[in-house]
Design an enzyme around this catalytic site. Structure first.
Site: not given
Ligand code: NAD
Ligand code: WQD
Length: 349
Positions: A128, A152, A156
């Protein structure tokens, strides 16, 4: 290259994982999915099968369970792993860090031990942009320092460190076992154009677009804009939003790179972002233009932990894995809204 390769997709029932399952199947790979459904529904798997008209094995299981993984690697001939399984709520990680280190770090260690025991050395990890913390400047490239500000993000970075150390141990031992792709996602949004799979957050969403969608549906009265006094053009936070379909296309390109024996083994890192930042107010304007739906909002103080601006310098992925994002902001909004309208309760209905 993909031939009959079989890919283990951990967390494949989740938001990004389910989209990756579609992309992998459509690219000709076989897949096996393991997911403990802690943050997803098995219905997403049925939807993936409906979209692709292909079947695949789904194991409801936890990557923290060594016995489960050992049985899975014995039953299926896995060629590579796409590792999405993980908990991702920043706020929850601050109140329950042990859960996040256990699940995200220890779970990955259990997975790596199973992979090593079964001779599987290729893995793509969902990292991330949060590992960059507050960058000294933008855009951000892969050489920027890593500085996490919550458990978190720490989990990562720790997992990235594990893979870098595994690759370094190989180098020192003149081995070539591990072939790792660390993919640093910026802000994934959107949904598959079919509207059959998408992001289905539990409870009240933390992220901007899912919350905006609930406002547009009438499930929330208005959007709260956290801060309009940032050093950005309109004072609101700027982020690099990337369509989830572009994101998983990057995963398939990274997988091709790892499966190609001509490419170096070791640990490779790529930012997956568009290279374009948009502010919160620009997101509201883009959503309203794409959907013809107004999003009432109010300005509130900054959210603790938020950074002013974050967007990618994505040229390394373009050079090395021949990938770049293609979907524009309007498409991200249209596809998000299409999914939300077809599934107002996510997968719960
Ligand atoms: P999500 O929660 O929709 O998907 C994660 C999946 O992993 C879920 O289905 C959950 O049930 C499963 N899971 C969690 N722990 C587990 C375990 N111990 N064993 C088996 N399954 C497990 O999240 P997502 O948005 O699809 O994100 C997927 C990956 O990408 C995550 O690792 C997340 O940290 C990373 N990521 C997401 C974002 C984002 O904004 N969505 C941004 C950067 C990184
Ligand atoms: C985006 C922008 C907020 C909600 C997060 C996690 C990051 C990754 C992606 C997992 C910011 C603004 C948001 C709201 C708002 N997840 N905002 N009102 O914080 O960039 O990243 O998700 O890996 O680890 O930190 O994403 O969508 O929460 O916010 O004004 O109700 O929108 O301040 O500027 P963020 P976000």
């Amino acid at each position: 290259m993909n031939g009959n390769a079989t890919i283990l997709v951990t967390g494949g029932a989740g938001y990004i994982g389910s989209h990756a399952c579609v992309a992998l199947l459509e690219a000709g790979y076989k897949i096996v999915v393991i997911d403990n459904l802690v943050n997803s529904s098995p219905l997403s798997m049925a939807r993936v099968k409906a979209i692709t008209r292909q079947d695949f094995a789904f194991i409801e299981g936890d990557i923290c369970e060594a016995r489960t993984l050992d049985a899975l690697f014995k039953q299926y001939s896995i060629d590579a792993v796409m590792h999405f399984a993980g908990l991702k709520a920043v706020g929850e990680s601050c109140s329950n860090p042990l859960l996040y280190y256990q699940n995200n770090v220890a779970g990955t260690l259990t997975l790596c031990k199973a992979m090593k025991a079964h001779g599987v050395g290729r893995i793509i990890f969902s990292s991330s942009a949060t590992v960059y913390g507050e960058p000294h400047t933008v855009p951000i490239d892969e050489s920027f320092p890593l500085q996490t500000t919550n458990p978190y993000g720490g989990s990562k970075k720790m997992v990235e460190d594990v893979f870098r150390d595994l690759a370094e141990a190989d180098r020192l031992g003149d081995a070539e076992f591990w072939r790792v792709g660390l993919l640093r996602y910026f802000n994934p949004v959107g949904a598959h154009p079919s509207g059959m799979i998408g992001e289905a957050p539990n409870g009240v969403p933390n992220n901007l677009l899912p919350y905006m969608l609930q406002v547009a549906l009438g499930k929330q009265p208005e959007l709260t804009v956290y801060g309009d006094d940032y050093p950005t053009p309109d004072g609101t936070g700027v982020r690099d939003y990337i369509h989830v379909v572009d994101l998983v296309a990057g995963h398939v390109k990274a997988l091709h790179f790892l499966l190609d024996e001509n490419n170096a083994s070791g640990c490779h890192t790529w930012n997956l972002g568009t290279g374009q930042g948009y502010s919160v107010l620009e997101m509201i304007t883009a959503f309203e233009a794409a959907t013809n739906v107004k999003v009432p909002y109010k300005i509130a103080p900054r959210r603790p932990g938020d950074i002013p601006a974050c967007w990618a310098e994505p040229s390394k992925a373009q050079r090395e894995i021949n990938w770049q994002a293609e979907q524009n902001l309007a498409q991200m909004m249209k596809d998000s809204w299409h999914w939300q309208c077809q599934n107002p309760e996510g997968y719960d209905a």
